[in-house]
Design a protein around this motif. Structure first.
Motif, PDB file in Angstrom:
ATOM      1  N   LEU A  18      41.973 -43.929  32.916  1.00 38.58           N
ATOM      2  CA  LEU A  18      42.504 -42.962  33.879  1.00 38.58           C
ATOM      3  C   LEU A  18      42.819 -41.658  33.171  1.00 38.58           C
ATOM      4  N   PRO A  19      42.253 -40.560  33.637  1.00 32.61           N
ATOM      5  CA  PRO A  19      42.559 -39.252  33.045  1.00 32.61           C
ATOM      6  C   PRO A  19      44.038 -38.911  33.226  1.00 32.61           C
ATOM      7  N   LYS A  20      44.548 -38.035  32.367  1.00 32.87           N
ATOM      8  CA  LYS A  20      45.972 -37.705  32.416  1.00 32.87           C
ATOM      9  C   LYS A  20      46.364 -37.097  33.761  1.00 32.87           C
ATOM     10  N   GLU A  21      45.433 -36.387  34.440  1.00 32.68           N
ATOM     11  CA  GLU A  21      45.744 -35.809  35.753  1.00 32.68           C
ATOM     12  C   GLU A  21      46.002 -36.916  36.786  1.00 32.68           C
ATOM     13  N   VAL A  22      45.225 -37.988  36.685  1.00 28.94           N
ATOM     14  CA  VAL A  22      45.403 -39.112  37.610  1.00 28.94           C
ATOM     15  C   VAL A  22      46.731 -39.808  37.327  1.00 28.94           C
ATOM     16  N   LEU A  23      47.045 -40.024  36.058  1.00 30.46           N
ATOM     17  CA  LEU A  23      48.325 -40.637  35.694  1.00 30.46           C
ATOM     18  C   LEU A  23      49.489 -39.787  36.183  1.00 30.46           C
ATOM     19  N   ARG A  27      52.366 -40.720  38.842  1.00 31.96           N
ATOM     20  CA  ARG A  27      53.672 -40.751  38.158  1.00 31.96           C
ATOM     21  C   ARG A  27      53.778 -42.018  37.309  1.00 31.96           C
ATOM     22  N   ALA A  28      52.708 -42.277  36.560  1.00 25.47           N
ATOM     23  CA  ALA A  28      52.622 -43.472  35.720  1.00 25.47           C
ATOM     24  C   ALA A  28      52.283 -43.051  34.299  1.00 25.47           C
ATOM     25  N   ASP A  29      52.525 -43.958  33.369  1.00 28.51           N
ATOM     26  CA  ASP A  29      52.229 -43.688  31.974  1.00 28.51           C
ATOM     27  C   ASP A  29      51.720 -44.970  31.330  1.00 28.51           C
ATOM     28  N   VAL A  30      51.284 -44.867  30.099  1.00 29.13           N
ATOM     29  CA  VAL A  30      50.775 -46.021  29.372  1.00 29.13           C
ATOM     30  C   VAL A  30      51.840 -47.121  29.367  1.00 29.13           C
ATOM     31  N   GLY A  31      51.436 -48.329  29.704  1.00 28.48           N
ATOM     32  CA  GLY A  31      52.356 -49.467  29.740  1.00 28.48           C
ATOM     33  C   GLY A  31      52.944 -49.744  31.102  1.00 28.48           C
ATOM     34  N   ASP A  32      52.847 -48.804  32.037  1.00 27.12           N
ATOM     35  CA  ASP A  32      53.358 -49.023  33.393  1.00 27.12           C
ATOM     36  C   ASP A  32      52.415 -49.948  34.156  1.00 27.12           C
ATOM     37  N   ALA A  33      52.933 -50.583  35.180  1.00 28.53           N
ATOM     38  CA  ALA A  33      52.121 -51.439  36.042  1.00 28.53           C
ATOM     39  C   ALA A  33      51.642 -50.631  37.239  1.00 28.53           C
ATOM     40  N   LEU A  34      50.433 -50.917  37.685  1.00 31.90           N
ATOM     41  CA  LEU A  34      49.882 -50.285  38.878  1.00 31.90           C
ATOM     42  C   LEU A  34      49.652 -51.346  39.936  1.00 31.90           C
ATOM     43  N   PHE A  35      49.798 -50.965  41.185  1.00 30.86           N
ATOM     44  CA  PHE A  35      49.635 -51.861  42.320  1.00 30.86           C
ATOM     45  C   PHE A  35      48.325 -51.524  43.015  1.00 30.86           C
ATOM     46  N   VAL A  36      47.475 -52.518  43.199  1.00 29.03           N
ATOM     47  CA  VAL A  36      46.199 -52.339  43.878  1.00 29.03           C
ATOM     48  C   VAL A  36      46.293 -53.041  45.224  1.00 29.03           C
ATOM     49  N   SER A  37      45.978 -52.320  46.292  1.00 34.90           N
ATOM     50  CA  SER A  37      46.026 -52.918  47.625  1.00 34.90           C
ATOM     51  C   SER A  37      44.788 -52.513  48.410  1.00 34.90           C
ATOM     52  N   GLU A  38      44.451 -53.350  49.393  1.00 33.80           N
ATOM     53  CA  GLU A  38      43.323 -53.048  50.250  1.00 33.80           C
ATOM     54  C   GLU A  38      43.775 -52.128  51.364  1.00 33.80           C
ATOM     55  N   LEU A  45      45.345 -47.410  44.969  1.00 31.30           N
ATOM     56  CA  LEU A  45      45.993 -47.603  43.679  1.00 31.30           C
ATOM     57  C   LEU A  45      47.278 -46.801  43.675  1.00 31.30           C
ATOM     58  N   SER A  46      48.390 -47.458  43.372  1.00 32.22           N
ATOM     59  CA  SER A  46      49.665 -46.754  43.357  1.00 32.22           C
ATOM     60  C   SER A  46      50.541 -47.287  42.232  1.00 32.22           C
ATOM     61  N   ALA A  47      51.533 -46.502  41.860  1.00 31.30           N
ATOM     62  CA  ALA A  47      52.478 -46.950  40.841  1.00 31.30           C
ATOM     63  C   ALA A  47      53.244 -48.141  41.389  1.00 31.30           C
ATOM     64  N   CYS A  48      53.470 -49.121  40.546  1.00 26.90           N
ATOM     65  CA  CYS A  48      54.146 -50.347  40.964  1.00 26.90           C
ATOM     66  C   CYS A  48      55.655 -50.141  40.939  1.00 26.90           C
ATOM     67  N   ASP A  49      56.283 -50.424  42.051  1.00 27.95           N
ATOM     68  CA  ASP A  49      57.732 -50.340  42.167  1.00 27.95           C
ATOM     69  C   ASP A  49      58.267 -51.766  42.086  1.00 27.95           C
ATOM     70  N   GLY A  50      58.950 -52.093  41.014  1.00 27.26           N
ATOM     71  CA  GLY A  50      59.448 -53.449  40.795  1.00 27.26           C
ATOM     72  C   GLY A  50      60.317 -53.958  41.926  1.00 27.26           C
ATOM     73  N   ASP A  51      61.191 -53.099  42.466  1.00 32.66           N
ATOM     74  CA  ASP A  51      62.052 -53.513  43.571  1.00 32.66           C
ATOM     75  C   ASP A  51      61.223 -53.836  44.810  1.00 32.66           C
ATOM     76  N   PHE A  52      60.234 -52.993  45.102  1.00 36.47           N
ATOM     77  CA  PHE A  52      59.384 -53.225  46.260  1.00 36.47           C
ATOM     78  C   PHE A  52      58.598 -54.517  46.099  1.00 36.47           C
ATOM     79  N   ALA A  53      58.068 -54.759  44.901  1.00 37.86           N
ATOM     80  CA  ALA A  53      57.299 -55.981  44.654  1.00 37.86           C
ATOM     81  C   ALA A  53      58.175 -57.218  44.875  1.00 37.86           C
ATOM     82  N   ALA A  54      59.416 -57.180  44.416  1.00 45.15           N
ATOM     83  CA  ALA A  54      60.327 -58.310  44.613  1.00 45.15           C
ATOM     84  C   ALA A  54      60.646 -58.505  46.092  1.00 45.15           C
TER      85      ALA A  54
END
Length: 75
Positions: A18-23, A27-38, A45-54
Motif C-alpha cells: 500500500l502506498p503511503k497516500e493510501v495508508l 489512517r493506518a500504519d505499518v503493524g495496524d490491522a485492516l478490515f476487509v468487507s464485501e 478496505l478500512s482501518a480496523c477498529d478493535g472496539d467495533f470488531a468486539a
C-alpha cells in the motif's frame, strides 16, 4: 483516488504493497490491522477498529444464540 496495485508473492501467500497516500487515507500504519468487507460494488478496505470488531463479534453471538427471539421481534 484511483490506484492500481500489483499482487506480489510473499512466501506461500500473496499481498499488495500500500502506498503511503493510501495508508494516510486509511489512517493506518505499518503493524495496524485492516478490515476487509464485501460491499455491493466490490470489496471495502478500512482501518480496523478493535472496539467495533468486539461489538460485531458479540452481536453475531447474540444473533446465533437468540435467533428465534429476534425473528419473533422482527414480526
Amino acid at each position: 483516488m484511483n490506484k492500481t496495485l500489483k499482487i506480489t508473492r510473499i512466501g506461500n501467500s500473496a499481498g499488495v504493497i500500500l502506498p503511503k497516500e493510501v495508508l494516510a487515507r486509511l489512517r493506518a500504519d505499518v503493524g495496524d490491522a485492516l478490515f476487509v468487507s464485501e460491499a455491493p460494488d466490490g470489496i471495502r478496505l478500512s482501518a480496523c477498529d478493535g472496539d467495533f470488531a468486539a461489538q460485531m463479534e458479540a452481536a453475531e453471538t447474540i444473533m446465533r444464540e437468540d435467533r428465534d427471539i429476534l425473528r419473533a421481534l422482527a414480526q
